[in-house]
Each structure stands twice: as C-alpha cells, then as structure tokens.
Design a protein around this motif. Sequence first.
Motif, PDB file in Angstrom:
ATOM      1  N   LEU B  17       0.825  -1.210   0.000  1.00 53.57           N
ATOM      2  CA  LEU B  17       0.000   0.000   0.000  1.00 53.57           C
ATOM      3  C   LEU B  17       0.858   1.258   0.000  1.00 53.57           C
ATOM      4  O   LEU B  17       0.631   2.189  -0.791  1.00 53.57           O
ATOM      5  CB  LEU B  17      -0.940   0.007   1.220  1.00 53.57           C
ATOM      6  CG  LEU B  17      -1.745   1.288   1.422  1.00 53.57           C
ATOM      7  CD1 LEU B  17      -2.707   1.517   0.268  1.00 53.57           C
ATOM      8  CD2 LEU B  17      -2.513   1.240   2.741  1.00 53.57           C
ATOM      9  N   THR B  18       1.875   1.274   0.877  1.00 59.21           N
ATOM     10  CA  THR B  18       2.706   2.475   0.988  1.00 59.21           C
ATOM     11  C   THR B  18       3.489   2.724  -0.291  1.00 59.21           C
ATOM     12  O   THR B  18       3.489   3.834  -0.841  1.00 59.21           O
ATOM     13  CB  THR B  18       3.678   2.346   2.179  1.00 59.21           C
ATOM     14  OG1 THR B  18       2.917   2.019   3.342  1.00 59.21           O
ATOM     15  CG2 THR B  18       4.425   3.633   2.428  1.00 59.21           C
ATOM     16  N   SER B  21       1.213   3.755  -3.096  1.00 56.52           N
ATOM     17  CA  SER B  21       0.736   5.125  -2.946  1.00 56.52           C
ATOM     18  C   SER B  21       1.773   6.133  -3.419  1.00 56.52           C
ATOM     19  O   SER B  21       1.447   7.100  -4.113  1.00 56.52           O
ATOM     20  CB  SER B  21       0.403   5.415  -1.474  1.00 56.52           C
ATOM     21  OG  SER B  21      -0.660   4.613  -1.056  1.00 56.52           O
ATOM     22  N   GLY B  25       1.094   8.261  -6.654  1.00 56.23           N
ATOM     23  CA  GLY B  25       0.979   9.672  -6.310  1.00 56.23           C
ATOM     24  C   GLY B  25       1.737  10.544  -7.294  1.00 56.23           C
ATOM     25  O   GLY B  25       1.238  11.578  -7.751  1.00 56.23           O
ATOM     26  N   LEU B 266      -5.733   2.383  -2.334  1.00 60.65           N
ATOM     27  CA  LEU B 266      -4.608   2.788  -3.176  1.00 60.65           C
ATOM     28  C   LEU B 266      -4.722   4.226  -3.694  1.00 60.65           C
ATOM     29  O   LEU B 266      -3.811   5.031  -3.513  1.00 60.65           O
ATOM     30  CB  LEU B 266      -4.477   1.817  -4.363  1.00 60.65           C
ATOM     31  CG  LEU B 266      -3.272   2.078  -5.263  1.00 60.65           C
ATOM     32  CD1 LEU B 266      -1.980   1.882  -4.496  1.00 60.65           C
ATOM     33  CD2 LEU B 266      -3.295   1.167  -6.482  1.00 60.65           C
ATOM     34  N   GLY B 269      -4.723   6.860  -0.937  1.00 61.28           N
ATOM     35  CA  GLY B 269      -3.356   6.950  -0.406  1.00 61.28           C
ATOM     36  C   GLY B 269      -2.461   7.710  -1.364  1.00 61.28           C
ATOM     37  O   GLY B 269      -1.685   8.594  -0.966  1.00 61.28           O
ATOM     38  N   ALA B 270      -2.571   7.382  -2.653  1.00 61.33           N
ATOM     39  CA  ALA B 270      -1.711   8.020  -3.659  1.00 61.33           C
ATOM     40  C   ALA B 270      -1.983   9.519  -3.734  1.00 61.33           C
ATOM     41  O   ALA B 270      -1.061  10.318  -3.908  1.00 61.33           O
ATOM     42  CB  ALA B 270      -1.943   7.377  -5.026  1.00 61.33           C
ATOM     43  N   PHE B 289      -0.116  11.134   5.547  1.00 60.45           N
ATOM     44  CA  PHE B 289      -0.150   9.693   5.338  1.00 60.45           C
ATOM     45  C   PHE B 289       0.108   8.951   6.655  1.00 60.45           C
ATOM     46  O   PHE B 289      -0.540   7.952   6.954  1.00 60.45           O
ATOM     47  CB  PHE B 289       0.899   9.302   4.290  1.00 60.45           C
ATOM     48  CG  PHE B 289       0.742   7.897   3.758  1.00 60.45           C
ATOM     49  CD1 PHE B 289      -0.214   7.616   2.800  1.00 60.45           C
ATOM     50  CD2 PHE B 289       1.553   6.863   4.216  1.00 60.45           C
ATOM     51  CE1 PHE B 289      -0.368   6.331   2.301  1.00 60.45           C
ATOM     52  CE2 PHE B 289       1.401   5.567   3.717  1.00 60.45           C
ATOM     53  CZ  PHE B 289       0.449   5.306   2.763  1.00 60.45           C
ATOM     54  N   PHE B 373      -7.774   8.127   4.879  1.00 55.71           N
ATOM     55  CA  PHE B 373      -7.818   7.733   3.460  1.00 55.71           C
ATOM     56  C   PHE B 373      -9.111   8.274   2.848  1.00 55.71           C
ATOM     57  O   PHE B 373      -9.078   9.115   1.982  1.00 55.71           O
ATOM     58  CB  PHE B 373      -7.672   6.219   3.257  1.00 55.71           C
ATOM     59  CG  PHE B 373      -6.310   5.722   3.654  1.00 55.71           C
ATOM     60  CD1 PHE B 373      -5.226   5.933   2.828  1.00 55.71           C
ATOM     61  CD2 PHE B 373      -6.107   5.076   4.868  1.00 55.71           C
ATOM     62  CE1 PHE B 373      -3.955   5.502   3.191  1.00 55.71           C
ATOM     63  CE2 PHE B 373      -4.840   4.649   5.244  1.00 55.71           C
ATOM     64  CZ  PHE B 373      -3.770   4.869   4.401  1.00 55.71           C
TER      65      PHE B 373
END
Lengths: 192, 564
Positions: B17-18, B21, B25, B266, B269-270, B289, B373
């Motif tokens: 996920l991190t 993102s 992003g 996703l 987060g992005a 975040f 989120f």
Amino acid sequence: MKKIFIQSLKMFFLMTLLTGIIYPLFITVFGQLLFSYQANGSMILKDEKLIGSKLIGQNFADSIYFHPRPSVITYNPMPSGASNLALSNATLHEQVNDRKKIFKEENYLVDTVLIPSEIIFSSGSGVDPHISKEAAILQIPRIIKSRLLNSEESKKVFSLITSQTESRQFGILGGEVVNVLELNIKLDELIK
Amino acid sequence: MNFLFDTIQFVLFLVVLTSGSVFFGGLFYKALIGERNLLSPILLKPEKFIYKIFRIDEKYEMDWKEYLKGILSFSFLSFLFVLAIQLLQQYLPLNPQNISNVEFFLAFNTAVSFMTNTNWQAYSGESTLSYFVQMIGLTVQNFVSAAIGLSVLLALIRGITIRQGKTIGNLWVDLTRSVLYVLMPLSIILAILLISQGVVQTFDSYTTVQTIEGSNQIIPLGPAASQIAIKQLGTNGGGFFGVNSAFPYENPTPFSNFLQVLSILLIPGALVFTYGKMLSNKKHAWLIFGVMMFAFCSGIIVSYWSEVSNSSTFHSSELMEGKEMRFGVFNSVLWSVATTVASNGSVNAMHSSMSSISGMVELINMQLGEIIFGGIGSGLYGMILFILLTVFISGLMVGRTPEYFGKKIEAYEIKWAIIGILIPSVVILFFTAIGVTTNVGLSSILNKGPHGLSEILYAFTSGANNNGSAFAGLNANTNFYNILIGFAMLLGRFGVIIPVLAIAGNLVKKNITPETSGTLSTNNFLFGFLLLSVIIIVGALTFFPALSIGPIIEHLLIKSGYTF
C-alpha cells in the motif's frame, strides 16, 4: 447556467459512452478471450452436463457426501444472503449449540471434540464453497459407515482429502481449505 | 501458526500500500496537472480529441461558483438518468432475467446512493437490477462520482497553492483527466486480473444447474468484473451481487481479495502524495499519510483483538459467522477496517455478525468523517478541513495568525470548515434519533437489544458519510429508510462539497505570506499529534454517547453472558 447545463449534458453523454459501454464491452471481450472458463463462471461439466460451479457451493444433506457450511439460503443464491445475527442474539447461540450437537451426532464424534468454527457458523455469501481440512476429516466416519467402505477404501478417502486440500495462495494468502463440491465429485469417482 | 500468517499478510499489505501510494501519487500528479506522463503516449490523443469534439477550452478556468454549478448540474443529471432507467427497466434491453421495474422510493435511494459515491444498497443486485441498469447506470456513476470527488480536491488544492488568483480550474478538464488517467487504466488492469481469478464477465442469462444431489440451483452471472474493479478503485463499494465481495463470483480467491482490499485504499493513499507534490512539500504528505496509517493500523489491531478474544463466547476457535473460509478472520478484519476508513463500503464479511467492538471500530472510522484515506478526493479534502481547524486552534494557542502554506486562515474559512465537519454529524445523530423513536424506524430492526440501536446508527452513519456498508440485518428497503437515508447521503455529500469549494474560492484570492521563524510548522511530529487530537476530539467525542449505548454496552453484556 444554461451553458453549464448543456456542457454537463455533453459530459454526461461522453462518460456514459466511455465508462458505461466501451469499458465494460472491452473488458468482456478481453475477459472472454483470455480467461473464458473463469469469465463464464468456472462451471463444472460432467458427461456434458452442467453440474455446478467450482466457486458456488452446493447443498449436501445426504449422509454419503461431505457436508458444507451452514447456509441461511440453503445454497440457493437468488438472492445471496447471510444471517446478520449479532453475537448478542440468543438465536445465534441456540443455532451454534444445535449445529455442534447435530454435527457430533451425525459423524459419531465424542463429546469432547472441538468442532471447527466454520461448521457452527453460517457463511457470509450463503454459498461458501469451502470447509477446512479438519472439518472434512471429522466427517470420514460417517462416509465410511453410509458407504459401507472397507479399510483400504477408507484410507483412500483420507488421502483424497489431503490431495484436495488447497494450500495458501502463493504460500501466504488466505488459509488451507477444501472445496466441498470438488471433493464430493472426486469421492463419487473414487468409490463407484 | 495462523497468527504468524496473519502478521505476514498484514505487513505485506502495508508495504504494498505504501509503495503503491508513493508511485501512483507521482504519476497522478503529472497526469492531473496536464504534464507529460507514463500514460501520455496512449491517452493524450483521446484526451485532446474529447476537448475538441465537446468544445472544451482547456485553458478556460472557472471561479468556485461556476465550478460548483457544474458539479450540481452534472450530479442532478446523473441522478435523473439512473432514476429513470430503473423505473423503466422492464422496457430496456439487456434484461435476460426479465426483472420488473424498480419501485419508486427504492429507485430514488439507489440513484442518490450511486450519484453521491455512497453505494448504499437497499436492494440485492441479482434479483432487482438488469445488466443494463448495472452497466449503463451504475458503472458510469462509479466512475464519475469518484472523478467529481477528485475534481473538488484539485480545486481546493489550487485554492491553497495559487497566489492571488480568481479561478480554481476547469471542472470538465479535471473530470476528464480523473477518469482517463486515474480511474480507467487501473480499472482495466484490475478487472482483467479479477477475471483471471474467477470473477464473472458475461452477458449470458443466469444458469440453472442440476446439483449432485439432484436439486436445481440458479447461478446468477453478469458483467461483474468491470463493475467490481471500479467499485473498489473508486471507493464506491456497491456490489454486483447482494452480499458484495463475500460472494465467490465477486471475490473468488485470497489473491482477488488482496487486490480488492488494496484497491480500496490505493488511490486515496496516492492522492496524499499527489497533494505533497502540488505543494512541493513531501514532508507534509508523509505527515498526513502517517496520521492516516496510524488510525488505520490502530483500527485493525483493536478489531482483530476483539474478534479473537470473543471466540471463547461460543467455545470455538474462531468467530466465523458471516465470514468466508477462503478469507478467514484476519482478511475479513482487514477489509472491514479498510472499507470503513475509506468511504468504500464494500464488504467481504457481514459486519453485523462481527464482534461488537469491531462494529464500533467500523462506526468510528466512518464517524470521523471518512478522512482516514476516505473517498477518492473526498477523503483528503475532508482531512484538509481538519487540518485548517487544527492550524486555527494551534494558531490561537500560540497567539499568531493561523496560516496554512502562507495562506491566512480566517473566520470565513473556519466557518465553512466547521459547517463541512458538522453537517454529517448532525445528520447522523438527528436521523438516528428519529429512527429509534418511531415505530416505522424500529420495525426494520433484526437484532434486539443494543445491537438494534447500532443497526440504525450504522445505517445513517454510513449514509451521511457516503460509505455504503451496512449492518445488513436492518431491513432498509422501506419507504422510511429509503427516503431518510437518501437525504442523509445528499446532505453528507453536498454539505461538504459546498463548504470545500467556498473555502477554495476564498483562499485562492489571498496572497502567500513568506514563512518566518514564527510560523507554526505543519510538518513536524507535534503538528501530527495536534491533528490527530483534533480529529479524535471533534470527530469521536460527538458520537461517544451514542456508541456507549450501542456497541460498548453490547460488548459488556456479551462478556457477562447476556443475550437478546
């Protein structure tokens, strides 16, 4: 305001065309070309007849078959559904106790056996195709008795469960499960 | 053994996920500001073509009122169209099951629900809606409602970053780019991956099979994968089938489950990192975040603990009521938290049958205002409202004019921010009060006792925060709930969008004051802590009384052996 309205009408038309028609058709064409078996429901054919889907569990009540999880829709997914009972609901407690009792009686189990949790709780979809390996193994005594199996055949049933146990996906994701429908089809093939 | 694998899956999820993102992003940043990016070779021509045939002037910019009018008229059209095709379903094509027309109030509720990115479902897809309605009506709304959220976010960011301007961007350009570059490519990839796992995608009618034991089983099919992909990626959550992603054709394997739960978080987060790039301030993105991740992980740990510790109530090893074997307890918990922090609302296990503290975690996640989120765009613009409030409060504490990236935060902004934060809360509490004090509201309850209150509270919480998940024991397909939840969704959506655009329109006019040594930093740990405190105090305390007579008391009663 009129200008904005006309512009949003045009935009709405464009988006409907793009995301409502082109996109799903594109996915359908590619899905059907690349993964036709999956896209059409992972159906199982036997003697050129549809007998079910690998992914959609079936109801088994006969004692010669392995039994699936409890389902509030008895495996008729029109529509799908779950109990939605809360843990504080007395009905759920009664159901759990009944299911424990019935499972033990049906399978000639001693009272101290811990019944796997999926057998005492109903599933989310009502058509959960899986049970755990333990839940399958606990049903062997009943299968043996109702199919009148000899000891060699019984061993085969046991190893059938082992070979039908699906491991974690990529070794990590999910859990170890047995597909009840496939297990029963194999069981029928194994013991005519 | 299980615990080990649960931990591995959790860590794997956080890592993917991190990194996902951060990667997306950057990509979204370039695409959304119209810079050349990875996808330009394929998508630039179609984009320009759209502008040309629809006579959209890419350079034209709107002030906040025009931007808002565009959103309102576009949303109104969406609503009318989805309403109409439901009411006329019988006479339209792609209805192999000959499903009859949808009843008016249910159609109203569903049209509002999909237009507002809520996807609350008072119906069951397989028995109520034709392929036509699902595809031409709902799939489209899955895309555009998410794209509108993203556009509003872009407008707000322009308000923050542009010096002494008048305009906050072109809605039609923002919408087009959001769909073309952000939502569409990921949806195509996800849909194909999901089909490979067993999600159906066909226009054939439902199949009847003769089961091994000789009875007939009707198996519903449909063009599901295309809708499910965007349902997850666009934080929509509306299932193709009634039980949503618990249904094997909607979510067949642990891998499809992993992809879907990842897709929930996703894009939201992005977009945090996209925001950081637009501010040219990576640190601030990581701070936001980090706050989101902290709340998310706390929710998972509490919920998982609650599921594990409550299994002893039934003398069983695990709580599996309403859960699917291929996912197990951990993946059900992970999903339930992800889907409620993001305003997604899809489920892979029945929330009503989870332990009461898990239910409370789900409720709190939504009641914070869907800002952990959160929805596409809406999560971050909601979070920015909380940041403005935090900047304002901490500015007052140190006795300095509150500033956010050089823009002075004054009475006008704070007034609107408070309105945006409070409207959903007022709607939830007021409507729940109506629900629990009227016979028509109470008669829909399935579970008696405190859980019954939670069912009603959950319904309005989910509606007003545009989440869409449910304690599905509640029979929500009544005129009372269809109408009331319909209005909750409208107020929750536009009651936040209007304040956000008003703030954007006012901020954009302001000059950017240079940073001095006296400027309160919005990038350090202290600010993160303050932000979290404001979120918890404002968001959660509003609902503490309601939660204490719902899930909290239910938990205590179960522990002492009471049932209803």
